[in-house]
Design an enzyme around this catalytic site. Structure first.
Site, short mmCIF file in Angstrom:
data_model
loop_
_atom_site.label_atom_id
_atom_site.label_comp_id
_atom_site.label_asym_id
_atom_site.label_seq_id
_atom_site.Cartn_x
_atom_site.Cartn_y
_atom_site.Cartn_z
N HIS A 155 94.82 54.19 128.35
CA HIS A 155 96.05 53.94 127.57
C HIS A 155 96.43 55.21 126.80
CE1 HIS A 155 97.86 53.20 123.62
NE2 HIS A 155 98.54 52.21 124.17
N ASN A 156 95.45 55.80 126.15
CA ASN A 156 95.74 57.00 125.36
C ASN A 156 96.14 58.18 126.24
OD1 ASN A 156 94.87 55.36 123.25
ND2 ASN A 156 93.87 57.04 122.19
N SER A 194 94.91 49.12 119.93
CA SER A 194 96.01 50.08 119.86
C SER A 194 97.16 49.54 119.03
CB SER A 194 96.53 50.40 121.26
OG SER A 194 97.63 51.28 121.15
N GLU A 245 99.58 57.63 127.04
CA GLU A 245 100.33 57.93 125.80
C GLU A 245 100.60 59.44 125.68
OE1 GLU A 245 98.55 56.16 122.13
OE2 GLU A 245 98.40 58.23 121.43
N LYS A 247 91.23 51.46 127.11
CA LYS A 247 91.90 52.04 125.93
C LYS A 247 92.02 53.56 126.07
CE LYS A 247 93.66 52.41 121.75
NZ LYS A 247 93.53 53.76 121.28
C1 6PG Z 1 96.72 53.87 119.43
C2 6PG Z 1 96.64 55.37 119.36
C3 6PG Z 1 95.53 55.81 118.45
C4 6PG Z 1 95.61 57.29 118.10
C5 6PG Z 1 95.12 58.17 119.21
C6 6PG Z 1 95.88 59.42 119.48
O1 6PG Z 1 96.62 53.39 120.56
O2 6PG Z 1 96.89 53.23 118.41
O3 6PG Z 1 96.40 55.88 120.64
O4 6PG Z 1 94.34 55.43 119.05
O5 6PG Z 1 96.85 57.60 117.63
O6 6PG Z 1 93.80 58.48 118.90
O7 6PG Z 1 95.49 60.44 118.67
P1 6PG Z 1 95.58 61.97 119.03
O8 6PG Z 1 96.96 62.27 119.50
O9 6PG Z 1 95.27 62.61 117.71
O10 6PG Z 1 94.52 62.28 120.05
#
Ligand code: 6PG
Length: 483
Positions: free
Chosen positions: A188-189, A131, A192, A185
Protein backbone atom coordinates in the site's frame (compact mmCIF):
# COMPACT_ATOMS: atom_id res chain seq x y z
CA UNK A 1 -7.36 -4.54 42.69
CA UNK A 2 -8.08 -3.69 39.04
CA UNK A 3 -11.26 -5.16 37.54
CA UNK A 4 -10.65 -6.91 34.24
CA UNK A 5 -13.34 -5.27 32.16
CA UNK A 6 -11.71 -3.76 29.06
CA UNK A 7 -12.35 -5.73 25.86
CA UNK A 8 -9.42 -4.04 24.12
CA UNK A 9 -6.27 -2.20 25.16
CA UNK A 10 -3.85 0.21 23.50
CA UNK A 11 -0.16 0.49 24.44
CA UNK A 12 1.60 3.60 23.15
CA UNK A 13 -0.31 6.85 23.28
CA UNK A 14 1.47 9.15 20.85
CA UNK A 15 -0.88 10.74 18.30
CA UNK A 16 -1.69 7.55 16.33
CA UNK A 17 -2.17 5.46 19.49
CA UNK A 18 -4.26 8.11 21.26
CA UNK A 19 -6.47 8.61 18.25
CA UNK A 20 -6.97 4.87 17.79
CA UNK A 21 -7.83 4.53 21.50
CA UNK A 22 -10.35 7.39 21.20
CA UNK A 23 -11.84 5.81 18.08
CA UNK A 24 -12.20 2.47 19.91
CA UNK A 25 -13.72 4.13 22.97
CA UNK A 26 -16.26 5.99 20.84
CA UNK A 27 -17.81 2.74 19.56
CA UNK A 28 -20.71 1.11 21.35
CA UNK A 29 -19.67 -1.77 23.59
CA UNK A 30 -15.94 -1.02 23.78
CA UNK A 31 -14.11 -0.37 27.03
CA UNK A 32 -10.52 0.58 26.27
CA UNK A 33 -7.53 -0.02 28.52
CA UNK A 34 -4.78 2.53 27.85
CA UNK A 35 -1.12 2.52 28.82
CA UNK A 36 1.96 4.51 27.89
CA UNK A 37 5.55 4.11 29.10
CA UNK A 38 5.57 7.67 30.44
CA UNK A 39 2.34 8.07 32.47
CA UNK A 40 2.02 11.81 31.70
CA UNK A 41 0.70 10.98 28.25
CA UNK A 42 -1.88 8.59 29.69
CA UNK A 43 -3.03 11.20 32.18
CA UNK A 44 -3.24 13.83 29.44
CA UNK A 45 -5.35 11.59 27.19
CA UNK A 46 -7.77 10.73 30.00
CA UNK A 47 -8.03 14.33 31.25
CA UNK A 48 -8.67 15.68 27.74
CA UNK A 49 -11.37 13.08 27.09
CA UNK A 50 -13.21 12.51 30.34
CA UNK A 51 -16.25 11.24 28.44
CA UNK A 52 -14.32 8.37 26.84
CA UNK A 53 -14.70 4.85 28.13
CA UNK A 54 -11.04 4.43 29.16
CA UNK A 55 -9.41 2.43 31.93
CA UNK A 56 -6.02 4.08 32.43
CA UNK A 57 -3.08 2.24 33.93
CA UNK A 58 0.33 3.49 34.95
CA UNK A 59 2.01 0.09 35.14
CA UNK A 60 2.04 -2.69 32.60
CA UNK A 61 0.79 -5.10 35.30
CA UNK A 62 -2.29 -2.96 35.95
CA UNK A 63 -2.85 -2.60 32.22
CA UNK A 64 -2.83 -6.37 31.73
CA UNK A 65 -5.04 -6.84 34.81
CA UNK A 66 -7.60 -4.40 33.39
CA UNK A 67 -8.17 -6.53 30.28
CA UNK A 68 -10.97 -9.09 30.13
CA UNK A 69 -10.08 -12.46 28.56
CA UNK A 70 -9.20 -13.19 25.90
CA UNK A 71 -6.92 -10.22 26.54
CA UNK A 72 -6.46 -8.16 23.39
CA UNK A 73 -3.95 -5.34 23.18
CA UNK A 74 -2.90 -3.19 20.23
CA UNK A 75 0.68 -1.92 20.32
CA UNK A 76 1.09 1.54 18.76
CA UNK A 77 4.75 2.30 19.40
CA UNK A 78 7.53 3.13 16.96
CA UNK A 79 8.50 0.15 14.82
CA UNK A 80 11.73 -1.60 15.80
CA UNK A 81 13.29 -2.23 19.20
CA UNK A 82 10.46 -0.48 21.07
CA UNK A 83 7.94 -2.88 19.56
CA UNK A 84 10.00 -5.93 20.59
CA UNK A 85 10.25 -4.60 24.15
CA UNK A 86 6.48 -4.13 24.52
CA UNK A 87 5.77 -7.49 22.89
CA UNK A 88 7.93 -9.28 25.45
CA UNK A 89 6.36 -7.34 28.35
CA UNK A 90 2.91 -8.41 27.21
CA UNK A 91 3.87 -11.94 26.20
CA UNK A 92 5.29 -12.56 29.70
CA UNK A 93 1.96 -11.61 31.26
CA UNK A 94 -0.55 -12.89 28.71
CA UNK A 95 -2.01 -16.40 28.67
CA UNK A 96 -2.71 -18.82 25.81
CA UNK A 97 -5.58 -17.50 23.69
CA UNK A 98 -4.80 -13.84 24.41
CA UNK A 99 -3.96 -11.59 21.46
CA UNK A 100 -1.11 -9.13 20.91
CA UNK A 101 -1.58 -6.83 17.91
CA UNK A 102 1.23 -4.73 16.42
CA UNK A 103 -0.46 -1.81 14.68
CA UNK A 104 2.77 -0.07 13.62
CA UNK A 105 4.50 -0.05 10.24
CA UNK A 106 6.65 -3.13 10.96
CA UNK A 107 8.68 -4.89 8.31
CA UNK A 108 6.68 -8.03 7.46
CA UNK A 109 9.66 -10.33 7.99
CA UNK A 110 9.93 -8.99 11.57
CA UNK A 111 6.24 -9.78 11.95
CA UNK A 112 6.78 -13.34 10.70
CA UNK A 113 9.62 -13.74 13.23
CA UNK A 114 7.57 -12.27 16.10
CA UNK A 115 4.49 -14.32 15.26
CA UNK A 116 6.55 -17.50 15.33
CA UNK A 117 8.08 -16.69 18.72
CA UNK A 118 4.87 -15.47 20.39
CA UNK A 119 2.51 -18.11 19.00
CA UNK A 120 4.86 -20.81 20.36
CA UNK A 121 3.65 -19.71 23.84
CA UNK A 122 -0.02 -20.08 22.82
CA UNK A 123 -0.56 -16.31 22.68
CA UNK A 124 -1.72 -14.99 19.28
CA UNK A 125 0.37 -12.36 17.55
CA UNK A 126 -1.19 -10.24 14.84
CA UNK A 127 0.69 -7.75 12.66
CA UNK A 128 -1.92 -5.27 11.47
CA UNK A 129 -1.25 -2.57 8.89
CA UNK A 130 -3.23 0.55 9.75
CA UNK A 131 -3.49 3.29 7.17
CA UNK A 132 -5.05 6.72 7.20
CA UNK A 133 -2.69 8.83 9.26
CA UNK A 134 -3.78 10.63 12.41
CA UNK A 135 -7.24 11.48 11.13
CA UNK A 136 -7.85 7.95 9.90
CA UNK A 137 -6.86 6.50 13.26
CA UNK A 138 -9.46 8.73 14.92
CA UNK A 139 -12.31 8.60 12.43
CA UNK A 140 -11.84 5.29 10.63
CA UNK A 141 -8.70 3.79 9.12
CA UNK A 142 -8.25 0.99 6.62
CA UNK A 143 -6.94 -2.01 8.57
CA UNK A 144 -4.92 -4.93 7.21
CA UNK A 145 -4.54 -7.60 9.90
CA UNK A 146 -2.49 -10.77 9.49
CA UNK A 147 -2.07 -13.51 12.13
CA UNK A 148 -4.15 -16.58 12.78
CA UNK A 149 -7.74 -17.01 11.57
CA UNK A 150 -8.65 -17.89 15.18
CA UNK A 151 -7.44 -14.54 16.53
CA UNK A 152 -9.52 -12.77 13.87
CA UNK A 153 -12.70 -14.21 15.41
CA UNK A 154 -12.12 -11.96 18.44
CA UNK A 155 -10.34 -9.17 16.66
CA UNK A 156 -12.52 -8.90 13.55
CA UNK A 157 -15.60 -7.40 15.25
CA UNK A 158 -13.47 -4.94 17.26
CA UNK A 159 -11.53 -3.76 14.19
CA UNK A 160 -14.70 -3.63 12.10
CA UNK A 161 -16.21 -1.31 14.71
CA UNK A 162 -13.49 1.31 14.15
CA UNK A 163 -12.60 0.90 10.47
CA UNK A 164 -13.65 3.26 7.71
CA UNK A 165 -16.74 2.20 5.77
CA UNK A 166 -16.77 2.10 1.97
CA UNK A 167 -19.86 1.15 -0.04
CA UNK A 168 -21.41 -0.06 3.22
CA UNK A 169 -18.54 -2.43 4.05
CA UNK A 170 -15.93 -1.94 6.81
CA UNK A 171 -12.42 -1.45 5.43
CA UNK A 172 -10.89 -4.42 7.21
CA UNK A 173 -10.34 -8.03 6.24
CA UNK A 174 -8.21 -10.89 7.51
CA UNK A 175 -5.49 -10.56 4.89
CA UNK A 176 -3.66 -13.81 5.63
CA UNK A 177 -1.52 -15.50 8.27
CA UNK A 178 1.55 -14.15 10.14
CA UNK A 179 3.14 -11.23 8.21
CA UNK A 180 0.52 -10.97 5.41
CA UNK A 181 -1.10 -7.85 6.88
CA UNK A 182 2.13 -5.92 7.19
CA UNK A 183 3.20 -7.13 3.74
CA UNK A 184 0.02 -5.73 2.18
CA UNK A 185 0.41 -2.47 4.15
CA UNK A 186 3.96 -2.20 2.83
CA UNK A 187 2.72 -2.55 -0.75
CA UNK A 188 0.00 0.00 0.00
CA UNK A 189 2.74 2.43 0.95
CA UNK A 190 4.74 1.59 -2.17
CA UNK A 191 1.70 2.41 -4.30
CA UNK A 192 1.23 5.56 -2.22
CA UNK A 193 4.79 6.63 -3.14
CA UNK A 194 4.14 6.01 -6.86
CA UNK A 195 0.79 7.81 -6.80
CA UNK A 196 2.32 10.83 -5.06
CA UNK A 197 5.27 10.97 -7.47
CA UNK A 198 2.98 10.72 -10.52
CA UNK A 199 0.83 13.57 -9.24
CA UNK A 200 3.99 15.59 -8.60
CA UNK A 201 5.19 14.95 -12.16
CA UNK A 202 1.81 16.03 -13.56
CA UNK A 203 2.13 19.24 -11.52
CA UNK A 204 5.65 19.84 -12.81
CA UNK A 205 4.64 19.47 -16.48
CA UNK A 206 1.63 21.74 -16.04
CA UNK A 207 3.75 24.35 -14.34
CA UNK A 208 6.89 24.20 -16.49
CA UNK A 209 5.33 23.52 -19.88
CA UNK A 210 1.86 24.97 -19.38
CA UNK A 211 2.91 28.00 -17.36
CA UNK A 212 0.09 27.47 -14.85
CA UNK A 213 0.46 28.83 -11.32
CA UNK A 214 0.15 26.50 -8.30
CA UNK A 215 -3.31 27.95 -7.57
CA UNK A 216 -4.43 27.30 -11.17
CA UNK A 217 -3.09 23.75 -10.97
CA UNK A 218 -5.05 23.32 -7.73
CA UNK A 219 -8.19 24.19 -9.71
CA UNK A 220 -7.24 21.70 -12.43
CA UNK A 221 -6.81 19.00 -9.77
CA UNK A 222 -10.18 19.91 -8.25
CA UNK A 223 -11.70 19.29 -11.69
CA UNK A 224 -9.82 16.02 -12.09
CA UNK A 225 -11.09 14.98 -8.68
CA UNK A 226 -14.62 14.88 -10.11
CA UNK A 227 -13.74 12.13 -12.59
CA UNK A 228 -11.79 8.88 -12.85
CA UNK A 229 -8.88 10.33 -10.89
CA UNK A 230 -11.04 11.05 -7.85
CA UNK A 231 -8.88 10.24 -4.83
CA UNK A 232 -7.73 11.46 -1.45
CA UNK A 233 -4.25 12.21 -2.81
CA UNK A 234 -5.55 14.41 -5.66
CA UNK A 235 -7.85 16.17 -3.19
CA UNK A 236 -5.11 16.98 -0.67
CA UNK A 237 -2.68 17.95 -3.45
CA UNK A 238 -5.14 20.66 -4.52
CA UNK A 239 -5.23 21.89 -0.91
CA UNK A 240 -1.43 21.94 -0.69
CA UNK A 241 -1.20 23.86 -3.98
CA UNK A 242 -3.77 26.41 -2.85
CA UNK A 243 -1.86 27.09 0.33
CA UNK A 244 -0.12 30.47 0.55
CA UNK A 245 2.87 30.95 2.85
CA UNK A 246 1.86 33.31 5.65
CA UNK A 247 5.38 34.74 6.01
CA UNK A 248 6.08 35.63 2.39
CA UNK A 249 2.77 35.51 0.56
CA UNK A 250 4.40 33.10 -1.91
CA UNK A 251 2.78 29.80 -2.89
CA UNK A 252 3.52 27.35 -0.06
CA UNK A 253 4.98 24.85 -2.53
CA UNK A 254 7.65 27.40 -3.50
CA UNK A 255 8.94 27.96 0.01
CA UNK A 256 9.32 24.25 0.85
CA UNK A 257 12.80 22.77 0.36
CA UNK A 258 12.53 20.39 -2.60
CA UNK A 259 14.10 17.37 -0.89
CA UNK A 260 11.59 14.60 -0.17
CA UNK A 261 11.97 12.51 2.97
CA UNK A 262 10.86 8.97 3.66
CA UNK A 263 10.53 6.59 6.56
CA UNK A 264 11.41 3.44 4.67
CA UNK A 265 8.26 1.55 3.66
CA UNK A 266 8.72 2.51 -0.01
CA UNK A 267 12.28 1.25 0.09
CA UNK A 268 11.08 -2.02 1.68
CA UNK A 269 8.53 -2.45 -1.11
CA UNK A 270 11.21 -2.15 -3.75
CA UNK A 271 13.74 -4.33 -1.90
CA UNK A 272 11.12 -7.03 -1.38
CA UNK A 273 9.92 -6.85 -4.98
CA UNK A 274 13.49 -7.15 -6.24
CA UNK A 275 13.83 -10.33 -4.19
CA UNK A 276 10.53 -11.61 -5.57
CA UNK A 277 11.54 -10.71 -9.15
CA UNK A 278 8.52 -8.44 -9.63
CA UNK A 279 9.13 -5.27 -11.66
CA UNK A 280 7.57 -2.51 -9.55
CA UNK A 281 9.32 0.08 -11.70
CA UNK A 282 6.86 2.92 -11.02
CA UNK A 283 7.24 2.48 -7.26
CA UNK A 284 11.02 2.17 -7.60
CA UNK A 285 11.22 5.38 -9.62
CA UNK A 286 9.18 7.15 -6.96
CA UNK A 287 11.62 6.00 -4.28
CA UNK A 288 14.62 6.99 -6.41
CA UNK A 289 13.06 10.38 -7.19
CA UNK A 290 12.97 11.10 -3.45
CA UNK A 291 16.62 9.99 -3.13
CA UNK A 292 17.65 12.12 -6.12
CA UNK A 293 15.87 15.15 -4.71
CA UNK A 294 17.89 14.80 -1.53
CA UNK A 295 21.30 14.68 -3.30
CA UNK A 296 21.73 18.39 -2.61
CA UNK A 297 25.45 18.67 -3.32
CA UNK A 298 25.29 16.72 -6.58
CA UNK A 299 22.25 18.65 -7.74
CA UNK A 300 23.96 21.97 -7.10
CA UNK A 301 27.12 20.84 -8.89
CA UNK A 302 25.30 19.44 -11.93
CA UNK A 303 22.72 22.21 -12.29
CA UNK A 304 24.73 24.14 -14.89
CA UNK A 305 25.39 21.22 -17.23
CA UNK A 306 24.02 21.28 -20.82
CA UNK A 307 20.26 20.84 -21.24
CA UNK A 308 19.62 21.19 -25.01
CA UNK A 309 15.87 21.29 -24.55
CA UNK A 310 12.98 21.86 -26.94
CA UNK A 311 9.84 23.35 -25.36
CA UNK A 312 6.73 21.20 -25.21
CA UNK A 313 4.01 22.55 -27.50
CA UNK A 314 1.51 24.09 -25.10
CA UNK A 315 -0.39 26.61 -27.23
CA UNK A 316 -3.59 24.72 -26.62
CA UNK A 317 -3.75 24.77 -22.83
CA UNK A 318 -6.94 22.73 -22.54
CA UNK A 319 -5.36 20.03 -24.70
CA UNK A 320 -2.21 19.97 -22.56
CA UNK A 321 -4.26 19.62 -19.37
CA UNK A 322 -6.26 16.77 -20.86
CA UNK A 323 -3.17 14.96 -22.12
CA UNK A 324 -1.39 15.25 -18.78
CA UNK A 325 -4.53 13.90 -17.11
CA UNK A 326 -4.59 10.91 -19.46
CA UNK A 327 -0.88 10.24 -18.93
CA UNK A 328 -1.39 10.41 -15.17
CA UNK A 329 -4.31 8.01 -15.26
CA UNK A 330 -2.51 5.46 -17.42
CA UNK A 331 0.63 5.64 -15.26
CA UNK A 332 -1.48 5.26 -12.14
CA UNK A 333 -3.05 2.08 -13.54
CA UNK A 334 0.48 0.72 -14.08
CA UNK A 335 1.49 1.52 -10.48
CA UNK A 336 -1.49 -0.39 -9.10
CA UNK A 337 -1.02 -3.29 -11.54
CA UNK A 338 2.59 -3.58 -10.35
CA UNK A 339 1.59 -3.35 -6.68
CA UNK A 340 -1.01 -6.08 -7.02
CA UNK A 341 1.53 -8.24 -8.89
CA UNK A 342 3.85 -7.86 -5.90
CA UNK A 343 1.09 -8.96 -3.52
CA UNK A 344 0.37 -12.01 -5.67
CA UNK A 345 4.07 -12.93 -5.78
CA UNK A 346 4.49 -12.35 -2.02
CA UNK A 347 1.47 -14.55 -1.29
CA UNK A 348 2.94 -17.36 -3.39
CA UNK A 349 6.37 -17.02 -1.78
CA UNK A 350 5.17 -16.88 1.82
CA UNK A 351 2.22 -19.24 1.54
CA UNK A 352 -0.54 -16.68 2.10
CA UNK A 353 -3.99 -17.04 0.63
CA UNK A 354 -4.57 -13.34 -0.13
CA UNK A 355 -7.81 -12.32 -1.79
CA UNK A 356 -6.77 -9.44 -4.07
CA UNK A 357 -10.37 -8.32 -4.54
CA UNK A 358 -10.81 -8.07 -0.76
CA UNK A 359 -7.60 -6.04 -0.50
CA UNK A 360 -8.80 -3.59 -3.16
CA UNK A 361 -12.10 -3.25 -1.28
CA UNK A 362 -10.51 -2.38 2.06
CA UNK A 363 -8.42 0.29 0.32
CA UNK A 364 -11.55 2.07 -0.93
CA UNK A 365 -11.91 3.99 2.32
CA UNK A 366 -9.80 5.21 5.22
CA UNK A 367 -6.34 4.77 3.74
CA UNK A 368 -4.02 7.22 2.00
CA UNK A 369 -4.56 5.72 -1.47
CA UNK A 370 -8.35 5.62 -1.14
CA UNK A 371 -9.97 6.35 -4.47
CA UNK A 372 -12.95 5.69 -6.71
CA UNK A 373 -10.54 3.77 -8.87
CA UNK A 374 -10.31 0.97 -6.27
CA UNK A 375 -13.90 0.05 -7.17
CA UNK A 376 -12.69 -0.69 -10.70
CA UNK A 377 -9.96 -2.94 -9.32
CA UNK A 378 -12.47 -4.67 -7.03
CA UNK A 379 -14.76 -5.23 -10.07
CA UNK A 380 -11.84 -6.68 -12.05
CA UNK A 381 -11.05 -9.24 -9.33
CA UNK A 382 -14.75 -9.97 -8.79
CA UNK A 383 -14.96 -10.91 -12.46
CA UNK A 384 -11.75 -12.93 -12.41
CA UNK A 385 -10.04 -13.66 -9.09
CA UNK A 386 -7.06 -15.20 -10.91
CA UNK A 387 -6.44 -12.21 -13.21
CA UNK A 388 -2.81 -12.41 -14.43
CA UNK A 389 -2.45 -8.63 -14.62
CA UNK A 390 -4.87 -5.78 -13.99
CA UNK A 391 -4.00 -4.61 -17.50
CA UNK A 392 -5.95 -7.58 -18.89
CA UNK A 393 -9.25 -6.51 -17.39
CA UNK A 394 -11.47 -4.95 -20.08
CA UNK A 395 -11.93 -1.69 -18.21
CA UNK A 396 -8.19 -1.15 -17.74
CA UNK A 397 -7.31 -2.35 -21.24
CA UNK A 398 -9.68 0.25 -22.64
CA UNK A 399 -8.59 3.00 -20.25
CA UNK A 400 -4.93 2.50 -21.18
CA UNK A 401 -5.79 2.25 -24.88
CA UNK A 402 -7.71 5.53 -24.78
CA UNK A 403 -4.86 7.25 -22.88
CA UNK A 404 -1.99 5.96 -24.99
CA UNK A 405 -1.71 8.73 -27.62
CA UNK A 406 -1.62 11.40 -24.88
CA UNK A 407 0.66 9.31 -22.69
CA UNK A 408 3.22 8.91 -25.46
CA UNK A 409 3.08 12.59 -26.42
CA UNK A 410 3.50 13.75 -22.83
CA UNK A 411 6.41 11.38 -22.13
CA UNK A 412 8.12 12.36 -25.39
CA UNK A 413 7.33 16.05 -25.01
CA UNK A 414 8.46 16.29 -21.39
CA UNK A 415 11.68 14.44 -22.27
CA UNK A 416 12.41 16.86 -25.11
CA UNK A 417 11.64 19.76 -22.80
CA UNK A 418 13.99 18.43 -20.12
CA UNK A 419 11.28 17.97 -17.50
CA UNK A 420 12.13 14.95 -15.32
CA UNK A 421 9.31 12.40 -15.44
CA UNK A 422 10.84 9.17 -14.12
CA UNK A 423 7.55 7.59 -13.06
CA UNK A 424 5.56 8.60 -16.17
CA UNK A 425 8.33 7.35 -18.47
CA UNK A 426 9.09 4.10 -16.66
CA UNK A 427 5.37 3.25 -16.51
CA UNK A 428 5.06 3.66 -20.26
CA UNK A 429 8.20 1.58 -20.85
CA UNK A 430 6.83 -1.10 -18.53
CA UNK A 431 3.66 -1.22 -20.61
CA UNK A 432 5.59 -1.35 -23.89
CA UNK A 433 7.89 -3.99 -22.44
CA UNK A 434 5.07 -6.26 -21.30
CA UNK A 435 3.17 -6.03 -24.59
CA UNK A 436 6.23 -6.44 -26.86
CA UNK A 437 6.23 -9.69 -28.85
CA UNK A 438 10.05 -9.83 -28.73
CA UNK A 439 12.41 -8.19 -26.26
CA UNK A 440 16.15 -7.56 -26.51
CA UNK A 441 16.43 -9.92 -23.54
CA UNK A 442 17.47 -12.43 -26.21
CA UNK A 443 20.60 -10.37 -26.82
CA UNK A 444 21.29 -10.16 -23.09
CA UNK A 445 21.11 -13.96 -22.96
CA UNK A 446 23.63 -14.11 -25.80
CA UNK A 447 25.98 -11.76 -23.95
CA UNK A 448 25.66 -13.82 -20.77
CA UNK A 449 26.41 -17.00 -22.65
CA UNK A 450 29.43 -15.38 -24.36
CA UNK A 451 31.27 -14.17 -21.30
CA UNK A 452 30.02 -16.53 -18.63
CA UNK A 453 28.68 -19.64 -20.35
CA UNK A 454 25.39 -18.92 -18.58
CA UNK A 455 23.43 -20.83 -21.27
CA UNK A 456 20.18 -19.94 -23.01
CA UNK A 457 17.00 -21.52 -24.32
CA UNK A 458 15.98 -21.56 -28.00
CA UNK A 459 12.69 -20.52 -29.57
CA UNK A 460 12.57 -23.62 -31.80
CA UNK A 461 13.47 -26.58 -29.59
CA UNK A 462 13.42 -27.54 -25.91
CA UNK A 463 16.54 -27.78 -23.80
CA UNK A 464 19.31 -25.56 -22.50
CA UNK A 465 22.14 -24.53 -24.80
CA UNK A 466 25.62 -23.11 -24.74
CA UNK A 467 27.44 -21.86 -27.82
CA UNK A 468 31.14 -22.57 -28.31
CA UNK A 469 32.16 -18.93 -28.82
CA UNK A 470 35.94 -19.31 -29.17
CA UNK A 471 37.84 -20.79 -32.11
CA UNK A 472 36.70 -20.72 -35.72
CA UNK A 473 33.38 -18.82 -35.70
CA UNK A 474 32.10 -20.72 -38.74
CA UNK A 475 32.07 -23.87 -36.65
CA UNK A 476 30.10 -22.35 -33.79
CA UNK A 477 27.20 -24.55 -32.89
CA UNK A 478 24.63 -24.82 -30.17
CA UNK A 479 24.57 -27.89 -28.05
CA UNK A 480 22.53 -29.08 -25.07
CA UNK A 481 24.33 -27.89 -21.97
CA UNK A 482 24.82 -29.55 -18.64
CA UNK A 483 25.08 -26.16 -16.82
C1 6PG B 1 -0.58 5.56 5.95
C2 6PG B 1 0.75 6.16 5.59
C3 6PG B 1 1.66 6.18 6.77
C4 6PG B 1 2.89 7.05 6.56
C5 6PG B 1 3.93 6.38 5.70
C6 6PG B 1 4.63 7.22 4.69
O1 6PG B 1 -0.92 4.60 5.28
O2 6PG B 1 -1.25 6.07 6.84
O3 6PG B 1 1.33 5.40 4.58
O4 6PG B 1 1.95 4.86 7.09
O5 6PG B 1 2.53 8.30 6.14
O6 6PG B 1 4.85 5.83 6.58
O7 6PG B 1 5.68 7.88 5.23
P1 6PG B 1 6.97 8.33 4.43
O8 6PG B 1 6.54 9.07 3.21
O9 6PG B 1 7.65 9.22 5.43
O10 6PG B 1 7.79 7.11 4.13
Amino acid sequence: MVTPQANIGVVGLAVMGSNLARNLASREGNTVAVFNRSPERTRLLVSEHPEANFIASETIDDFVASLATPRTAIIMVQAGAGTDAVISQLAERFEPGDIIVDGGNALFTDTIRREKAVSATGVHFVGAGISGGEEGALKGPSIMPGGSAESYKTLGPILSSIAAVAEGEPCVTHVGTDGAGHFVKMIHNGIEYADMQLIAEAFDILRQAGGFTPAEIADIFIEWNKGELESYLIEITAEVLKQVDAKTGAPFVDVVLDQAGSKGTGVWTVQTSLDLGVPVSGIAEAVFARSLSSQAAQRAAVSGLPAETTPLDSNDKAKLVNEVRNALYASKIIAYAQGFDAIRAGAAEYGWNINLGAVSKIWRGGCIIRAQFLNRIADAYDKNAGLLSLLLDDYFTEAIGASLPSWRRIVAGASLAGIPIPAFASSLSYYDGLRAPRLPAALVQGQRDFFGAHTYKRVDMPGTFHTLWSGDRSEIESEPSTH
